[in-house]
Design an enzyme around this catalytic site. Sequence first.
Site, short mmCIF file in Angstrom:
data_model
loop_
_atom_site.label_atom_id
_atom_site.label_comp_id
_atom_site.label_asym_id
_atom_site.label_seq_id
_atom_site.Cartn_x
_atom_site.Cartn_y
_atom_site.Cartn_z
N GLU A 13 0.87 -1.19 0.00
CA GLU A 13 0.00 0.00 0.00
C GLU A 13 0.89 1.23 0.00
O GLU A 13 1.00 1.95 0.99
CB GLU A 13 -0.96 0.02 1.20
CG GLU A 13 -1.98 1.17 1.08
CD GLU A 13 -2.82 1.40 2.33
OE1 GLU A 13 -3.29 0.43 2.94
OE2 GLU A 13 -3.00 2.59 2.68
N HIS A 15 2.04 4.68 -1.93
CA HIS A 15 1.37 5.61 -2.83
C HIS A 15 2.32 6.53 -3.57
O HIS A 15 3.44 6.78 -3.13
CB HIS A 15 0.39 6.48 -2.04
CG HIS A 15 -0.63 5.68 -1.29
ND1 HIS A 15 -1.55 4.85 -1.91
CD2 HIS A 15 -0.89 5.56 0.03
CE1 HIS A 15 -2.32 4.29 -1.00
NE2 HIS A 15 -1.94 4.69 0.19
N HIS A 162 -9.37 1.07 -0.56
CA HIS A 162 -8.58 2.04 0.21
C HIS A 162 -9.48 3.19 0.66
O HIS A 162 -10.42 3.55 -0.04
CB HIS A 162 -7.44 2.58 -0.67
CG HIS A 162 -6.49 3.48 0.06
ND1 HIS A 162 -6.71 4.84 0.22
CD2 HIS A 162 -5.31 3.20 0.67
CE1 HIS A 162 -5.69 5.34 0.91
NE2 HIS A 162 -4.84 4.38 1.19
N ASP A 285 2.19 2.22 3.89
CA ASP A 285 1.39 3.41 3.60
C ASP A 285 2.31 4.61 3.36
O ASP A 285 1.98 5.74 3.71
CB ASP A 285 0.38 3.73 4.71
CG ASP A 285 -0.91 4.36 4.17
OD1 ASP A 285 -0.94 4.75 2.99
OD2 ASP A 285 -1.89 4.44 4.94
C1 GRE Z 1 -3.37 7.39 3.22
O1 GRE Z 1 -3.40 7.06 2.04
O2 GRE Z 1 -3.12 6.59 4.09
C2 GRE Z 1 -3.62 8.81 3.64
C3 GRE Z 1 -4.16 9.73 2.75
C4 GRE Z 1 -4.40 11.04 3.17
C5 GRE Z 1 -4.12 11.42 4.48
C6 GRE Z 1 -3.58 10.50 5.36
C7 GRE Z 1 -3.34 9.20 4.97
O3 GRE Z 1 -4.44 9.36 1.48
O4 GRE Z 1 -2.84 8.31 5.83
ZN ZN Z 2 -2.95 4.50 1.99
#
Ligand code: GRE
Ligand code: ZN
Length: 322
Positions: A13, A15, A162, A285
């Site tokens: 996960e 990004h 998600h 994350d």
């Molecule tokens: C995440 O993808 O985990 C996320 C966001 C935006 C703010 C905090 C966060 O997309 O953890």
């Molecule tokens: Zn995330």
Amino acid sequence: MAMADGSRVIAIEEHYFDPELAALFAGRDRRTPPPIRERLLDLGAERLADMDAAGIDLQVLSHGAPSLQKLDGEAALRMARLVNDRLHETVRANSERFQGFAALPTADPAAAAAELERCVSRLGFKGAMVHGLTGGTAFLDEKRFWPIFERAAALDVPLYIHPSIPSEAVVQAYYRDYIEDFPGLLTAGWGFTVETATAGIRIVLSGVLDAYPGLRIILGHLGEGLPFLLVRIDEALSRNRSRLASFRDAFCEHFYITTSGNFSDTALLCSVMEMGADRIVFSVDYPFVDNAAGTAWMERIPLGYEDRQKILHGNAERLLGL
Ligand code: GRE
Ligand code: ZN
């Protein structure tokens, strides 16, 4: 790379932002703090150096929330092709370190199913990630979205559900009083969790898992609280006779969970006891959460060697065909 003991580490996960798609984010979705935003936009040396320092061998990349979910059908499909093609270039240039989840134009379910097929069959993507409610109001279990589930099952790839910022009606009714002092309440602090747990529950209740028995769903953040609550949900739903034999069995049969942003021994042990170590996949994350904190935690989790190997890489290899 790898952990100190040589274990391969896969995180799923993780990004990034495509600059053209992120430029379209509006309202509450725009507020990514500058240092995080910079790291989301980087798919090069800095990201790799941070992975190296933490011992992460492979990131399965996904766009950040809300990805394509707030765009209308036509705009979403146009952006989907651009964004997924560009992610494919990143993966192709460095496939030892990066793999990808597709972004899907869910506002047009037939187009989303076709784009999923293109991404998996032609671009080698490992599944897809969907962020929160389509158009800010529609849960993915609605029947009109079932072609997406049908295609995922046919292609034998998982869908990663998600979080994204909750619907505005929920923000106003539940969170408004505390947003200014505690902006994280809307996101990872609570709002994400409630909305995504609800999305997971609704997928089980909808019957889509019976329609497509091979379907696999991934939830982050150690299952958005659901492993802790499976017995209670099961007990309450079974008070009324329904077409669902057991919520808990359906959840454990079809769902995988990841450790993203929830490096808790107690939550992990609860998850292992409910779902088994075969269902749990390491994730960080990044860049919302620190890579090194994730791998440092994995080194001291209270589980044995074999379970740690499953979580660090074995389950991801099997689930995603890596
Ligand atoms: C995440 O993808 O985990 C996320 C966001 C935006 C703010 C905090 C966060 O997309 O953890
Ligand atoms: Zn995330």
